[in-house]
Structure formats: structure tokens, C-alpha cells
Design an enzyme around this catalytic site. Structure first.
Site, short mmCIF file in Angstrom:
data_model
loop_
_atom_site.label_atom_id
_atom_site.label_comp_id
_atom_site.label_asym_id
_atom_site.label_seq_id
_atom_site.Cartn_x
_atom_site.Cartn_y
_atom_site.Cartn_z
N ASP A 21 0.83 -1.21 0.00
CA ASP A 21 0.00 0.00 0.00
C ASP A 21 0.87 1.26 0.00
OD1 ASP A 21 -2.35 1.42 -0.03
OD2 ASP A 21 -2.75 1.20 2.12
N TRP A 26 2.90 8.02 -2.48
CA TRP A 26 4.32 8.14 -2.87
C TRP A 26 4.43 9.04 -4.10
CZ3 TRP A 26 7.41 6.93 -7.09
CH2 TRP A 26 8.79 6.82 -6.84
N HIS A 38 2.43 3.40 -8.93
CA HIS A 38 2.22 1.97 -9.25
C HIS A 38 3.41 1.44 -10.07
CE1 HIS A 38 -1.69 2.33 -7.56
NE2 HIS A 38 -2.24 2.99 -8.55
N LEU A 132 10.49 -20.64 -4.33
CA LEU A 132 9.42 -19.82 -3.76
C LEU A 132 8.13 -19.94 -4.59
CD1 LEU A 132 8.64 -17.27 -1.86
CD2 LEU A 132 9.20 -15.92 -3.88
C1 IPE Z 1 -5.54 -2.65 -0.15
O1 IPE Z 1 -5.12 -1.35 -0.43
C2 IPE Z 1 -5.57 -3.45 -1.40
C3 IPE Z 1 -4.28 -3.70 -2.01
C4 IPE Z 1 -3.11 -3.41 -1.51
C5 IPE Z 1 -4.33 -4.35 -3.28
P1 IPE Z 1 -6.18 -0.17 -0.57
O2 IPE Z 1 -5.42 1.08 -0.70
O3 IPE Z 1 -7.15 -0.49 -1.62
O4 IPE Z 1 -6.90 -0.25 0.86
P2 IPE Z 1 -7.90 0.73 1.59
O5 IPE Z 1 -9.14 0.82 0.74
O6 IPE Z 1 -7.24 2.05 1.74
O7 IPE Z 1 -8.16 0.09 2.90
C1 IPE Z 2 -1.52 0.26 -3.36
O1 IPE Z 2 -1.31 1.62 -3.40
C2 IPE Z 2 -1.79 -0.33 -4.73
C3 IPE Z 2 -3.16 -0.79 -4.94
C4 IPE Z 2 -4.10 -0.82 -4.04
C5 IPE Z 2 -3.49 -1.28 -6.25
P1 IPE Z 2 -2.51 2.64 -3.42
O2 IPE Z 2 -2.89 2.90 -4.83
O3 IPE Z 2 -3.62 2.18 -2.55
O4 IPE Z 2 -1.83 3.93 -2.82
P2 IPE Z 2 -2.43 4.93 -1.73
O5 IPE Z 2 -2.91 4.11 -0.57
O6 IPE Z 2 -3.55 5.66 -2.38
O7 IPE Z 2 -1.29 5.81 -1.35
MG MG Z 3 -4.01 2.42 -0.58
#
Ligand code: IPE
Ligand code: IPE
Ligand code: MG
Length: 247
Positions: A21, A26, A38, A132
Site C-alpha cells: 500500500d 508516494w 504503481h 518460492l
Molecule cells: C488494499 O489497499 C488493497 C491492495 C493493496 C491491493 P487499498 O489502498 O485499496 O486499501 P484501503 O481501501 O485504503 O483500505
Molecule cells: C496500493 O497503493 C496499490 C493498490 C491498491 C493497487 P494505493 O494505490 O492504494 O496507494 P495509496 O494508498 O492511495 O497511497
Molecule cells: Mg491504498
């Protein structure tokens, strides 16, 4: 002594699961679009897989896209799916060299056709690898998984393939997407969020949680090793007392 040297080889978790996450934050921190984060997350995946392989971790599950993530703006979803196809395409050969087997958990049918095709290709390419096991959680959520399991169980009861009295926690394990994969001993979430976001709810019943403020694109194998060292300093009691564990 490096952080890697501090890891006790006889106390390694078999299975580590990671909620990756913080990509969006970032990118925003440097005035960029979310997708930039991403894209940089791919390098973190590379480093983490390499790190896990180097020390002999058996299973690594990465939460890459949740059921709920379909609600994000279309442009972001499309970009993520495109990135997934590209990453699988570009990384498969390297994964093979590292003897990494690939599998996925989640609603495969809900993924775009090109993602399905690329995933199947890579899973097949890596099917003979014995190191792995990398588990990608894609279009995955725990509530989806448990609902699917209940439907299959109900059908098997109806078809007389399963007796209600025989249903126990081990039977339930067999109906989950994670069948055959041991429960994770260690669950890591990056980006400082202290929540589970619908990930492996059944399987993490006794996992150790490690929350780090590091944003996913900054995460490297050293961060993984730090988490493992932290895990190794914990006492896992499974309901018993400390004294029972000593004797
Ligand atoms: C959780 O991250 C899902 C993944 C890392 C794929 P999110 O960024 O979607 O989570 P919430 O919605 O903030 O809890
Ligand atoms: C995690 O990073 C990746 C996915 C959930 C696909 P986020 O896209 O949720 O990044 P934040 O949480 O908005 O910073
Ligand atoms: Mg997120």
C-alpha cells in the site's frame, strides 16, 4: 552485521503475506500522478521476491488488486491492468531463473482477457519451478473468497458429496482459494495504514502483524528482512501460557 545476517535461519516464516500500500501517496509526494507510484511499485516487488528467494521463504502472497479496487477511477484501473500485463511479461524469465512458481488467488474471470491470458502463460511457464511460490492476490477479497467457499460447500452437501457433520476448519480450508497453501505466519502492511482491507481474514487468524510507515515504492528486501527479524523476536503462544512454551 547486515540485517540479513540477523535472520535466524531455523525460525523462518514459511509464508509471508504483504498488503502493498501507499503507491498513490508516494507519487503525490513528488507531484506525480498515482500511476507513477504503481509503476515504481514493480521494483519493490522485484526486490521483495528476490529477498524472499535468497533466504528460502516458501510462500509469498502479494495483495495487488482487491475486489474493492474495481471502484477506483477507470483510468487508474486500466493503467493498473496494463501494468500487470507488462510486469508479468517482463519478469517471467527472471522468475524462472530464480526458480519461482507463480499462482493466483482471486476472481480470475473478472480480470480483463489480456490479463487472464498473460497470467495463464506465466503460471504455465513457471509451473515446474520448485523454489518460492509467489501468490498474486488479484481481484481478491476475503469476503468474496469465503462466500464462494460457502456456495461450493452448500452444493457439495446438496449433491451428497459432503456430510454436514464432517465440516470442520480443515474442510473449510479445502474450499478456499488458498487450498494447499499454509496460513501466513507474518502479515506485512506498508504505508502506515493499520487495517486488513478484506485480505485473508480466515488465514490470518494467528498471524503476526507488522505495520510499517514505509510506502510500497520505497520498500526493499532490507525492509522485508527487518519485518522478519521483528517477527522472530515475538513469542507465539497460540492460547497457551509463556511457561507452557518453555517447558
Ligand atoms: C488494499 O489497499 C488493497 C491492495 C493493496 C491491493 P487499498 O489502498 O485499496 O486499501 P484501503 O481501501 O485504503 O483500505
Ligand atoms: C496500493 O497503493 C496499490 C493498490 C491498491 C493497487 P494505493 O494505490 O492504494 O496507494 P495509496 O494508498 O492511495 O497511497
Ligand atoms: Mg491504498
Amino acid at each position: 552485521m547486515t540485517i540479513k545476517d540477523k535472520i535466524q535461519k531455523d525460525k523462518l516464516p514459511k509464508h509471508i503475506a504483504i498488503i502493498m500500500d501507499g503507491n498513490g501517496r508516494w507519487a503525490a509526494k513528488q507531484g506525480n500522478q498515482r500511476i507513477f507510484g504503481h509503476e515504481h511499485g514493480v521494483e519493490s516487488v522485484r526486490s521483495t521476491v528476490e529477498g524472499a528467494t535468497e533466504i528460502g521463504i516458501q510462500y509469498l502472497t502479494l495483495y495487488a488488486f482487491s475486489t474493492e479496487n474495481w471502484s477506483r477511477p477507470h483510468d487508474e484501473v486500466n493503467a493498473l491492468m496494463g501494468l500487470l500485463v507488462q510486469a508479468i511479461n517482463d519478469e517471467t524469465e527472471k522468475l524462472k531463473e530464480q526458480n519461482v512458481r507463480l499462482t493466483m488467488i482471486g476472481d480470475f474471470a473478472s480480470l480483463p482477457k489480456d490479463v487472464q491470458t498473460k497470467l495463464n502463460w506465466s503460471i504455465n511457464e513457471l509451473s515446474k519451478c520448485t523454489g518460492l511460490t509467489l501468490v498474486l492476490a488479484l481481484s481478491y477479497s476475503s469476503k468474496w473468497e469465503i462466500t464462494e467457499a460457502i456456495k461450493k460447500i452448500a452444493q457439495d452437501v446438496k449433491d451428497d458429496k459432503l456430510q454436514i457433520d464432517n465440516i470442520d476448519k480443515d474442510i473449510l480450508d479445502n474450499y478456499l482459494a488458498t487450498v494447499g497453501i499454509p496460513d501466513p505466519e507474518l502479515l506485512i502492511r506498508t504505508s502506515g495504514e493499520n487495517r486488513i482491507s478484506n485480505f485473508l481474514l480466515w488465514q490470518i487468524a494467528y498471524s503476526e502483524f507488522y505495520f510499517t510507515p514505509v510506502l510500497w515504492p520505497d520498500f526493499r528486501k532490507e525492509n522485508l528482512y527487518e519485518a522478519i527479524c521483528d517477527y522472530q523476536n515475538r513469542e507465539r503462544r497460540f492460547g497457551k501460557t509463556s511457561q507452557q512454551l518453555v517447558s
